[in-house]
Design a protein around this motif. Structure first.
Motif, PDB file in Angstrom:
ATOM      1  N   MET A 262       0.824  -1.203   0.000  1.00 45.86           N
ATOM      2  CA  MET A 262       0.000   0.000   0.000  1.00 45.86           C
ATOM      3  C   MET A 262       0.861   1.257   0.000  1.00 45.86           C
ATOM      4  N   HIS A 263       1.937   1.214   0.807  1.00 52.67           N
ATOM      5  CA  HIS A 263       2.827   2.383   0.882  1.00 52.67           C
ATOM      6  C   HIS A 263       3.540   2.602  -0.457  1.00 52.67           C
ATOM      7  N   VAL A 264       3.934   1.501  -1.100  1.00 50.44           N
ATOM      8  CA  VAL A 264       4.569   1.615  -2.419  1.00 50.44           C
ATOM      9  C   VAL A 264       3.587   2.222  -3.421  1.00 50.44           C
ATOM     10  N   SER A 265       2.331   1.808  -3.347  1.00 52.59           N
ATOM     11  CA  SER A 265       1.309   2.329  -4.255  1.00 52.59           C
ATOM     12  C   SER A 265       1.149   3.832  -4.085  1.00 52.59           C
ATOM     13  N   ARG A 266       1.160   4.304  -2.817  1.00 53.32           N
ATOM     14  CA  ARG A 266       1.023   5.739  -2.580  1.00 53.32           C
ATOM     15  C   ARG A 266       2.244   6.505  -3.095  1.00 53.32           C
ATOM     16  N   LEU A 267       3.429   5.948  -2.847  1.00 53.77           N
ATOM     17  CA  LEU A 267       4.651   6.605  -3.320  1.00 53.77           C
ATOM     18  C   LEU A 267       4.672   6.699  -4.851  1.00 53.77           C
ATOM     19  N   LEU A 268       4.263   5.601  -5.494  1.00 48.76           N
ATOM     20  CA  LEU A 268       4.263   5.548  -6.959  1.00 48.76           C
ATOM     21  C   LEU A 268       3.247   6.536  -7.527  1.00 48.76           C
ATOM     22  N   SER A 269       2.073   6.566  -6.931  1.00 50.74           N
ATOM     23  CA  SER A 269       1.029   7.484  -7.400  1.00 50.74           C
ATOM     24  C   SER A 269       1.476   8.928  -7.250  1.00 50.74           C
ATOM     25  N   ARG A 270       2.126   9.258  -6.122  1.00 50.66           N
ATOM     26  CA  ARG A 270       2.591  10.618  -5.891  1.00 50.66           C
ATOM     27  C   ARG A 270       3.658  11.007  -6.914  1.00 50.66           C
ATOM     28  N   THR A 271       4.577  10.080  -7.191  1.00 49.18           N
ATOM     29  CA  THR A 271       5.649  10.364  -8.147  1.00 49.18           C
ATOM     30  C   THR A 271       5.095  10.555  -9.558  1.00 49.18           C
ATOM     31  N   LEU A 272       4.174   9.707  -9.975  1.00 53.04           N
ATOM     32  CA  LEU A 272       3.597   9.810 -11.319  1.00 53.04           C
ATOM     33  C   LEU A 272       2.800  11.098 -11.470  1.00 53.04           C
ATOM     34  N   ALA A 273       2.092  11.488 -10.391  1.00 53.07           N
ATOM     35  CA  ALA A 273       1.336  12.739 -10.444  1.00 53.07           C
ATOM     36  C   ALA A 273       2.278  13.928 -10.615  1.00 53.07           C
ATOM     37  N   ARG A 274       3.420  13.870  -9.946  1.00 46.65           N
ATOM     38  CA  ARG A 274       4.415  14.947 -10.042  1.00 46.65           C
ATOM     39  C   ARG A 274       4.996  15.032 -11.462  1.00 46.65           C
ATOM     40  N   LEU A 275       5.268  13.854 -12.047  1.00 47.85           N
ATOM     41  CA  LEU A 275       5.801  13.838 -13.421  1.00 47.85           C
ATOM     42  C   LEU A 275       4.754  14.330 -14.423  1.00 47.85           C
ATOM     43  N   ARG A 276       3.523  13.920 -14.216  1.00 44.74           N
ATOM     44  CA  ARG A 276       2.454  14.332 -15.119  1.00 44.74           C
ATOM     45  C   ARG A 276       2.273  15.848 -15.066  1.00 44.74           C
ATOM     46  N   GLU A 277       2.279  16.394 -13.870  1.00 45.92           N
ATOM     47  CA  GLU A 277       2.143  17.857 -13.719  1.00 45.92           C
ATOM     48  C   GLU A 277       3.320  18.565 -14.358  1.00 45.92           C
ATOM     49  N   GLY A 278       4.505  17.972 -14.228  1.00 45.00           N
ATOM     50  CA  GLY A 278       5.686  18.579 -14.839  1.00 45.00           C
ATOM     51  C   GLY A 278       5.602  18.598 -16.358  1.00 45.00           C
TER      52      GLY A 278
END
Length: 283
Positions: A262-278
């Motif tokens: 679950m923690h990995v899923s949250r970390l991955l989602s946060r990172t992908l959201a940051r890349l998408r926004e970038g």
């Protein structure tokens, strides 16, 4: 109408009952269905070439012309001028259906005939229509170009130049060249068309036509992502590498990091959201 006719194959003279129909084209479709069965039944015993046979066959054709109009109606968007040709071609299909129909098939003649009629019309389009849409003026220029080319070729013994064609056709050279290019749209070759290749044997046209590589579209994305990924922390970059390069599951990544899936899923989602926004910001 009662008439003496010659029976097919036997040559015997027999009396065959043939209804006399003054205006076959005026017969209602529902009546034509029943009368057609009667006339087909008579055709099975009448000898081809006799007056009685021709009467029965011609009456069948005229009674069932409504089937041609029905089938041609599917192509009414072609315009009134072309509709006349469509109906004429459809009549050929109707005649073929009449000559090949047998009562022993135990199907209605209408069901048997319509595919013949539509098939003949589609064959007409296939043989006479342009493969791609070309303006009418260029379609007409193509016919003029073909006649002029043939005339000059027979006169000069060689293929005429654009200048010579332009002079004969009273057109500019640019218009002649445009008409030549438009002629290429009259016929289309199948991608499965065989091509003899002296080196590799027989190939098909599709082998020589390039196709778009979907992966090329990713190149620009990779270039845009590179600085964004470089700006991430080491742990986030490792998670991306494990997930999308090594293709590990989130559970396997969690085991390497010593945390839950679950923690990995949250970390991955946060990172992908940051890349998408970038990407959206830089784009």
């Amino acid at each position: 109408m009662m008439t003496v006719a010659t029976v097919r194959n036997t040559g015997q003279q027999v009396t065959v009952a043939l209804p006399e129909i003054a205006e076959p084209t005026a017969v209602e479709p529902k009546d034509a269905r029943e009368l057609s069965r009667l006339f087909f039944d008579r055709l099975t015993v009448l000898e081809e070439g006799t007056r009685e046979y021709q009467y029965a066959r011609n009456t069948l054709i005229e009674m069932n012309m409504s089937l041609v109009r029905f089938a041609a109606g599917r192509f009414r968007s072609r315009g009134p001028e072309e509709m006349e040709d469509i109906v004429q071609v459809g009549m050929i299909g109707l005649i073929k259906a009449i000559d090949r129909f047998e009562l022993s098939r135990e199907v209605e003649f209408t069901s048997f005939a319509v595919p013949y009629i539509v098939g003949e019309i589609k064959r007409f389009f296939r043989d006479t229509s342009w493969a791609v849409h070309v303006p009418r003026r260029l379609q007409e220029a193509r016919v003029q170009l073909a006649r002029a080319t043939e005339e000059l070729r027979s006169r000069m013994g060689r293929t005429p130049t654009a200048t010579e064609l332009a002079e004969l056709m009273s057109l500019s050279e640019d218009e002649v060249i445009e008409a030549r290019l438009a002629s290429n749209g009259y016929n289309a070759s199948s991608l499965d068309a065989a091509i003899n290749n002296s080196e590799d044997g027989e190939s098909v046209l599709a082998d020589f036509i390039g196709s778009e590589d979907a992966a090329l579209g990713l190149v620009e994305d990779f270039h845009a992502l590179a600085p964004l990924v470089a700006a991430l922390g080491e742990r986030d970059r490792r998670i991306l590498h494990w997930r999308f390069v090594e293709e590990l599951t989130q559970a396997e990544i969690g085991a390497r990091l010593g945390c839950s899936q679950m923690h990995v899923s949250r970390l991955l989602s946060r990172t992908l959201a940051r890349l998408r926004e970038g990407l959206l910001t830089t784009g």
